[in-house]
Design a protein around this motif. Structure first.
Motif, PDB file in Angstrom:
ATOM      1  N   LEU A 191      -5.515  -8.145  -0.531  1.00  0.00           N
ATOM      2  CA  LEU A 191      -6.043  -6.891  -1.067  1.00  0.00           C
ATOM      3  C   LEU A 191      -6.987  -6.146  -0.115  1.00  0.00           C
ATOM      4  O   LEU A 191      -6.966  -4.905  -0.100  1.00  0.00           O
ATOM      5  N   PRO A 192      -7.803  -6.834   0.695  1.00  0.00           N
ATOM      6  CA  PRO A 192      -8.637  -6.047   1.624  1.00  0.00           C
ATOM      7  C   PRO A 192      -7.788  -5.143   2.529  1.00  0.00           C
ATOM      8  O   PRO A 192      -8.097  -3.960   2.713  1.00  0.00           O
ATOM      9  N   GLU A 193      -6.679  -5.692   3.058  1.00  0.00           N
ATOM     10  CA  GLU A 193      -5.812  -4.892   3.937  1.00  0.00           C
ATOM     11  C   GLU A 193      -5.045  -3.838   3.127  1.00  0.00           C
ATOM     12  O   GLU A 193      -4.817  -2.720   3.605  1.00  0.00           O
ATOM     13  N   VAL A 194      -4.634  -4.190   1.895  1.00  0.00           N
ATOM     14  CA  VAL A 194      -3.963  -3.207   1.042  1.00  0.00           C
ATOM     15  C   VAL A 194      -4.883  -1.999   0.827  1.00  0.00           C
ATOM     16  O   VAL A 194      -4.450  -0.844   0.934  1.00  0.00           O
ATOM     17  N   ALA A 230       0.822  -1.211   0.000  1.00  0.00           N
ATOM     18  CA  ALA A 230       0.000   0.000   0.000  1.00  0.00           C
ATOM     19  C   ALA A 230       0.858   1.265   0.000  1.00  0.00           C
ATOM     20  O   ALA A 230       0.516   2.258  -0.648  1.00  0.00           O
ATOM     21  N   LEU A 231       1.989   1.222   0.706  1.00  0.00           N
ATOM     22  CA  LEU A 231       2.874   2.397   0.760  1.00  0.00           C
ATOM     23  C   LEU A 231       3.372   2.770  -0.637  1.00  0.00           C
ATOM     24  O   LEU A 231       3.323   3.934  -1.049  1.00  0.00           O
ATOM     25  N   ALA A 274      -5.837   3.701   1.654  1.00  0.00           N
ATOM     26  CA  ALA A 274      -6.702   4.861   1.896  1.00  0.00           C
ATOM     27  C   ALA A 274      -6.105   5.777   2.962  1.00  0.00           C
ATOM     28  O   ALA A 274      -6.284   6.998   2.921  1.00  0.00           O
ATOM     29  N   ASP A 275      -5.364   5.209   3.934  1.00  0.00           N
ATOM     30  CA  ASP A 275      -4.709   6.016   4.960  1.00  0.00           C
ATOM     31  C   ASP A 275      -3.451   6.698   4.429  1.00  0.00           C
ATOM     32  O   ASP A 275      -3.084   7.773   4.881  1.00  0.00           O
ATOM     33  N   LEU A 276      -2.766   6.047   3.500  1.00  0.00           N
ATOM     34  CA  LEU A 276      -1.438   6.509   3.088  1.00  0.00           C
ATOM     35  C   LEU A 276      -1.474   7.479   1.905  1.00  0.00           C
ATOM     36  O   LEU A 276      -0.581   8.314   1.758  1.00  0.00           O
ATOM     37  N   VAL A 277      -2.471   7.346   1.030  1.00  0.00           N
ATOM     38  CA  VAL A 277      -2.508   8.212  -0.146  1.00  0.00           C
ATOM     39  C   VAL A 277      -2.919   9.623   0.287  1.00  0.00           C
ATOM     40  O   VAL A 277      -3.623   9.803   1.282  1.00  0.00           O
ATOM     41  N   MET A 278      -2.443  10.613  -0.451  1.00  0.00           N
ATOM     42  CA  MET A 278      -2.787  11.996  -0.113  1.00  0.00           C
ATOM     43  C   MET A 278      -4.299  12.207  -0.229  1.00  0.00           C
ATOM     44  O   MET A 278      -4.909  11.836  -1.230  1.00  0.00           O
ATOM     45  N   PRO A 293     -10.002   1.903  -7.359  1.00  0.00           N
ATOM     46  CA  PRO A 293     -10.163   0.455  -7.143  1.00  0.00           C
ATOM     47  C   PRO A 293      -8.813  -0.259  -7.275  1.00  0.00           C
ATOM     48  O   PRO A 293      -8.032   0.058  -8.178  1.00  0.00           O
ATOM     49  N   ILE A 294      -8.537  -1.179  -6.372  1.00  0.00           N
ATOM     50  CA  ILE A 294      -7.325  -2.010  -6.441  1.00  0.00           C
ATOM     51  C   ILE A 294      -7.808  -3.437  -6.683  1.00  0.00           C
ATOM     52  O   ILE A 294      -8.422  -4.046  -5.803  1.00  0.00           O
ATOM     53  N   VAL A 295      -7.585  -3.936  -7.897  1.00  0.00           N
ATOM     54  CA  VAL A 295      -8.222  -5.192  -8.314  1.00  0.00           C
ATOM     55  C   VAL A 295      -7.180  -6.188  -8.816  1.00  0.00           C
ATOM     56  O   VAL A 295      -6.121  -5.792  -9.295  1.00  0.00           O
ATOM     57  N   PRO A 296      -7.474  -7.499  -8.695  1.00  0.00           N
ATOM     58  CA  PRO A 296      -6.527  -8.497  -9.219  1.00  0.00           C
ATOM     59  C   PRO A 296      -6.540  -8.537 -10.745  1.00  0.00           C
ATOM     60  O   PRO A 296      -7.570  -8.277 -11.376  1.00  0.00           O
ATOM     61  N   ALA A 297      -5.383  -8.867 -11.333  1.00  0.00           N
ATOM     62  CA  ALA A 297      -5.297  -9.074 -12.775  1.00  0.00           C
ATOM     63  C   ALA A 297      -6.170 -10.262 -13.166  1.00  0.00           C
ATOM     64  O   ALA A 297      -6.477 -11.126 -12.342  1.00  0.00           O
TER      65      ALA A 297
END
Ligand SMILES: [Zn+2]
Length: 316
Positions: free
Chosen positions: A267-270, A238-239, A275-279, A288-292
């Protein structure tokens, strides 16, 4: 219309034949061991092409390393004795066919754009989490290649200047933390500290033998200690994603590579940590962060599109 795509990995080359109008459907498939050194590579690739059926209209190749816009491989940290190989020119001369060579993660991104999780996205970030980390950046509906063709190597952005050494020669690169290699290191640290009982037992009892798959297997069975190691990995993933989104502002992030097999555990934890780390995570539109979707064939499928106008061929 038939196009061949070859995905050169550290240990094997995967080849596919596809019709670029329906790239997610593989018409033929084959694999051969990766030769040791650049000299045998062209012969090996042409033999694989010949084994994949009728003569194609073009050949595309994805390689893990820095590839310039002429299709010359400058260096691949995971390929032995392959430096300054003019691969596209050699393949084209020997086969008489158009040949295009690009970075393997760019090929993954092209495949997901053409027939996978990024279909329809004009702005997308495709990140492959495997032994290392690769990325393909889709901008304006095509690959962002940079001035020299080297764009999209976030695995080597430094996230800890005092971190562990990386094969690229620097320290603390993102791929030391957020890849399969990173998971193995987090797992060993946790095992040495006595925080990974079930995974150590599954590995046969020696903390030194714990690997990523032991952690994912025990986490999937409900082991909280193993899930906590995966949550640490999710933090590092996530960072890096937050850093990239602050720069690129994609509409979607697609996660591929070997670690995608643990997408349900990671991915749930990512997403939460991202959401905490992004500006301005609380107020910006959700990314959305989704699997290929195309699995281990994605690199070869994308390579098959490299020489096809409207896909990889359109903006080189
Ligand atoms: Zn590095």
């Amino acid at each position: 219309m038939r196009s061949i795509g070859l995905d050169v990995g550290g240990t094997k080359v995967l080849g596919v034949a596809v019709d670029p109008r329906d790239p997610a459907t593989v018409l033929a498939e084959g694999r051969v061991p990766t030769p040791d050194g650049g000299d045998g590579l062209v012969d090996t690739l042409l033999e694989l092409v010949a084994s994949l059926g009728p003569a194609p209209s073009s050949i595309g190749v994805g390689v893990p390393g820095l590839v310039d816009r002429s299709g010359t491989l400058h260096m691949g940290p995971h390929l032995r004795r392959m430096h300054e190989v003019p691969l596209a020119r050699l393949l084209s001369e020997r086969s008489g066919l158009p040949a295009v060579v690009d970075n393997d993660a760019n090929c993954h991104a092209l495949a997901e754009l053409a027939g996978g999780a990024a279909v329809g996205s004009l702005e997308a970030l495709v990140v492959t989490l495997g032994t290392g980390i690769g990325a393909g950046i889709i901008s304006g509906g095509g690959l962002l290649r940079g001035a020299h063709g080297f764009a999209g190597e976030p695995g080597h952005m430094v996230v800890d200047p005092n971190g562990p050494p990386c094969p690229c020669g620097k320290r603390g690169c993102w791929e030391r933390f957020a890849s399969g290699t990173g998971l193995a290191r987090l797992a060993r640290d946790a095992a040495d500290a006595g925080r990974l009982g079930a995974a150590v037992a599954l590995a046969g009892g020696d903390p030194e033998d714990v690997r990523g798959e032991h952690v994912t297997a025990t986490a999937r069975a409900g082991d909280a200690q193993s899930q906590s190691v995966l949550d640490e990995l999710a933090h590092w993933i996530a960072l890096g994603l937050a850093n990239l989104v602050n720069i690129l502002d994609p509409a979607v992030i697609v996660i591929g590579g070997g670690l995608v097999e643990a997408a349900d555990l990671l991915l749930p934890e990512v997403r939460t940590r991202f959401a905490d780390l992004v500006m301005a995570g609380a107020v910006r539109p959700e990314v959305p962060i989704v699997p290929a979707q195309l699995g281990e064939r994605a690199g070869a499928i994308g390579a098959a599109l490299l020489a096809v106008p409207d896909w990889g061929g359109g903006d080189r």
